[in-house]
Design a protein around this motif. Sequence first.
Motif, PDB file in Angstrom:
ATOM      1  N   MET A   6       0.841  -1.190   0.000  1.00 39.62           N
ATOM      2  CA  MET A   6       0.000   0.000   0.000  1.00 39.62           C
ATOM      3  C   MET A   6       0.878   1.242   0.000  1.00 39.62           C
ATOM      4  O   MET A   6       1.761   1.386   0.835  1.00 39.62           O
ATOM      5  N   VAL A   7       0.659   2.122  -0.975  1.00 47.34           N
ATOM      6  CA  VAL A   7       1.409   3.375  -1.016  1.00 47.34           C
ATOM      7  C   VAL A   7       0.421   4.517  -0.752  1.00 47.34           C
ATOM      8  O   VAL A   7      -0.551   4.679  -1.480  1.00 47.34           O
ATOM      9  N   GLU A   8       0.685   5.255   0.307  1.00 48.02           N
ATOM     10  CA  GLU A   8      -0.203   6.376   0.628  1.00 48.02           C
ATOM     11  C   GLU A   8      -0.008   7.508  -0.378  1.00 48.02           C
ATOM     12  O   GLU A   8       1.126   7.795  -0.777  1.00 48.02           O
TER      13      GLU A   8
ATOM     14  N   ASP B  19       4.876   7.319 -11.211  1.00 45.77           N
ATOM     15  CA  ASP B  19       6.190   7.706 -11.727  1.00 45.77           C
ATOM     16  C   ASP B  19       7.219   7.860 -10.605  1.00 45.77           C
ATOM     17  O   ASP B  19       8.414   7.708 -10.816  1.00 45.77           O
ATOM     18  N   ARG B  20       6.725   8.212  -9.406  1.00 39.96           N
ATOM     19  CA  ARG B  20       7.634   8.441  -8.282  1.00 39.96           C
ATOM     20  C   ARG B  20       8.073   7.137  -7.633  1.00 39.96           C
ATOM     21  O   ARG B  20       8.983   7.127  -6.811  1.00 39.96           O
ATOM     22  N   GLN B  21       7.390   6.047  -7.983  1.00 39.93           N
ATOM     23  CA  GLN B  21       7.774   4.736  -7.436  1.00 39.93           C
ATOM     24  C   GLN B  21       8.800   4.109  -8.375  1.00 39.93           C
ATOM     25  O   GLN B  21       8.783   4.336  -9.574  1.00 39.93           O
ATOM     26  N   LYS B  22       9.681   3.314  -7.791  1.00 39.06           N
ATOM     27  CA  LYS B  22      10.729   2.704  -8.620  1.00 39.06           C
ATOM     28  C   LYS B  22      10.140   1.647  -9.532  1.00 39.06           C
ATOM     29  O   LYS B  22      10.542   1.490 -10.679  1.00 39.06           O
ATOM     30  N   SER B  23       9.175   0.914  -8.998  1.00 33.40           N
ATOM     31  CA  SER B  23       8.575  -0.127  -9.818  1.00 33.40           C
ATOM     32  C   SER B  23       7.203  -0.451  -9.266  1.00 33.40           C
ATOM     33  O   SER B  23       6.839  -0.013  -8.174  1.00 33.40           O
ATOM     34  N   GLY B  24       6.455  -1.213 -10.000  1.00 38.02           N
ATOM     35  CA  GLY B  24       5.166  -1.637  -9.474  1.00 38.02           C
ATOM     36  C   GLY B  24       4.053  -1.544 -10.493  1.00 38.02           C
ATOM     37  O   GLY B  24       4.094  -0.732 -11.416  1.00 38.02           O
ATOM     38  N   HIS B  25       3.098  -2.425 -10.287  1.00 40.71           N
ATOM     39  CA  HIS B  25       1.912  -2.445 -11.133  1.00 40.71           C
ATOM     40  C   HIS B  25       0.713  -2.144 -10.230  1.00 40.71           C
ATOM     41  O   HIS B  25       0.604  -2.687  -9.136  1.00 40.71           O
ATOM     42  N   VAL B  26      -0.146  -1.244 -10.680  1.00 40.85           N
ATOM     43  CA  VAL B  26      -1.249  -0.825  -9.813  1.00 40.85           C
ATOM     44  C   VAL B  26      -2.364  -1.872  -9.834  1.00 40.85           C
ATOM     45  O   VAL B  26      -2.909  -2.190 -10.887  1.00 40.85           O
ATOM     46  N   GLU B  27      -2.661  -2.393  -8.655  1.00 40.73           N
ATOM     47  CA  GLU B  27      -3.763  -3.350  -8.522  1.00 40.73           C
ATOM     48  C   GLU B  27      -5.047  -2.657  -8.130  1.00 40.73           C
ATOM     49  O   GLU B  27      -6.125  -3.050  -8.557  1.00 40.73           O
ATOM     50  N   ALA B  28      -4.911  -1.644  -7.271  1.00 45.47           N
ATOM     51  CA  ALA B  28      -6.113  -0.951  -6.780  1.00 45.47           C
ATOM     52  C   ALA B  28      -5.791   0.487  -6.415  1.00 45.47           C
ATOM     53  O   ALA B  28      -4.658   0.819  -6.067  1.00 45.47           O
ATOM     54  N   ILE B 108      -7.632  10.984  -3.875  1.00 45.95           N
ATOM     55  CA  ILE B 108      -6.967   9.683  -3.935  1.00 45.95           C
ATOM     56  C   ILE B 108      -6.175   9.545  -2.645  1.00 45.95           C
ATOM     57  O   ILE B 108      -5.418  10.456  -2.285  1.00 45.95           O
ATOM     58  N   THR B 109      -6.389   8.447  -1.931  1.00 45.33           N
ATOM     59  CA  THR B 109      -5.685   8.312  -0.650  1.00 45.33           C
ATOM     60  C   THR B 109      -4.533   7.315  -0.711  1.00 45.33           C
ATOM     61  O   THR B 109      -3.584   7.422   0.041  1.00 45.33           O
ATOM     62  N   ALA B 110      -4.649   6.321  -1.597  1.00 43.28           N
ATOM     63  CA  ALA B 110      -3.595   5.302  -1.626  1.00 43.28           C
ATOM     64  C   ALA B 110      -3.686   4.493  -2.921  1.00 43.28           C
ATOM     65  O   ALA B 110      -4.699   4.536  -3.628  1.00 43.28           O
ATOM     66  N   MET B 111      -2.588   3.800  -3.235  1.00 46.69           N
ATOM     67  CA  MET B 111      -2.645   2.826  -4.326  1.00 46.69           C
ATOM     68  C   MET B 111      -1.962   1.540  -3.859  1.00 46.69           C
ATOM     69  O   MET B 111      -1.036   1.567  -3.048  1.00 46.69           O
ATOM     70  N   GLU B 112      -2.484   0.434  -4.354  1.00 49.50           N
ATOM     71  CA  GLU B 112      -1.890  -0.867  -4.025  1.00 49.50           C
ATOM     72  C   GLU B 112      -1.047  -1.318  -5.198  1.00 49.50           C
ATOM     73  O   GLU B 112      -1.542  -1.425  -6.325  1.00 49.50           O
ATOM     74  N   LEU B 113       0.243  -1.556  -4.913  1.00 45.75           N
ATOM     75  CA  LEU B 113       1.176  -1.927  -5.979  1.00 45.75           C
ATOM     76  C   LEU B 113       1.686  -3.343  -5.783  1.00 45.75           C
ATOM     77  O   LEU B 113       1.913  -3.779  -4.658  1.00 45.75           O
ATOM     78  N   VAL B 114       1.865  -4.066  -6.881  1.00 45.28           N
ATOM     79  CA  VAL B 114       2.584  -5.344  -6.821  1.00 45.28           C
ATOM     80  C   VAL B 114       3.829  -5.224  -7.688  1.00 45.28           C
ATOM     81  O   VAL B 114       3.831  -4.522  -8.696  1.00 45.28           O
ATOM     82  N   THR B 115       4.874  -5.879  -7.228  1.00 46.09           N
ATOM     83  CA  THR B 115       6.122  -5.833  -8.015  1.00 46.09           C
ATOM     84  C   THR B 115       6.549  -7.233  -8.400  1.00 46.09           C
ATOM     85  O   THR B 115       6.099  -8.202  -7.805  1.00 46.09           O
TER      86      THR B 115
END
Lengths: 226, 115
Positions: A6-8, B19-28, B108-115
């Motif tokens: 989870m990324v805030e 873009d600010r994350q190094k990696s990851g795919h948005v799940e939610a 937008i409060t958060a995103m769930e990422l998988v790597t």
Amino acid sequence: MNEPRMVEVRRKVLKENDLLAHRLRDRFQSVGTRVVSLVSSPGSGKTTLLERLLTDLRREYRVAALVGDLATENDAARLARSGAPVKQITTGTVCHLDAGMVERALEGWAVEDLDYLFIENVGNLVCPSSFDLGEDLRLVLVSTTEGEDKPLKYPTIFNTADVALITKLDLAEAVGFDLELLIRNIHGVRPGMPILQVSARTGEGIEGLEHLLISNHTESKLAQVQ
Amino acid sequence: MHELSIALNIVDGVLEELDRQKSGHVEAVHLRLGRLSGVDKDALSFSYGVACEGTPLANSRLLIEDVEVAIFCPVCGVERPTRSFPVLICANCGALGERVLRGEELEITAMELVT
């Protein structure tokens, strides 16, 4: 597969529009141009009222208008009869104006040469409420012919506007309009909201509205000087 | 129906944050939606799917947290829920609220990422 992390974020959805609207507002204020927008449902009398305001105010002030509409340029043609510069923003299928449309429409216009810029939004009581246009004052119109429960059905537009205008006062009696009920409903969803009553056709209440626009403008000019 | 505009803004916003994350795919994507925001939840959920098509957010889920209206009640002197939406009447004492404290959120409060 890894567990999701989870990324805030904490970000307003309309951040880009808000930032652009703030830049527009700063620009308008720095050159002393007062920007007034009008929102209402279709047929509440935005264009008729605006034609009257442009005609009256341009005797003493430098005024212009932007007018949003889905398809036609009819409103711009009507407003141009006042003699003031008018530009149509045709939105296509988009049901509201946004700050970017306002900025693009102003290209080639010397905003600093204006005392007042009016922006007539697309006739719609839902969608325009989310989009800040950089205006100083947002007027929401509700006519005597459209039912006293409009504020209860569309509370958000009343919450984002500064002043409510009850229009088509000359038709109130014919349609059995209940003024007290409308005022109660407006104040129910927006306690303390200033309310003016006007008829663009007979001129009733127009002077009071113009006085409000002018005194507010003088106040902001004074604030600038100080 | 401006929910498609709102959904496109959500997608743009999330892509910018991604873009600010190094990696990851948005799940939610997590969203807070106030009842006074003027945005319809069902129309937004539908529009979100359309707005995500052909972007890295395709097939991601939009998780919407509803935010009820709260006002500052001048009689109680504290934040209170309201009694009957959309009228801003204090649920506790029935007085008209002075201002809206919550219920206008669209964020937008958060995103769930998988790597």
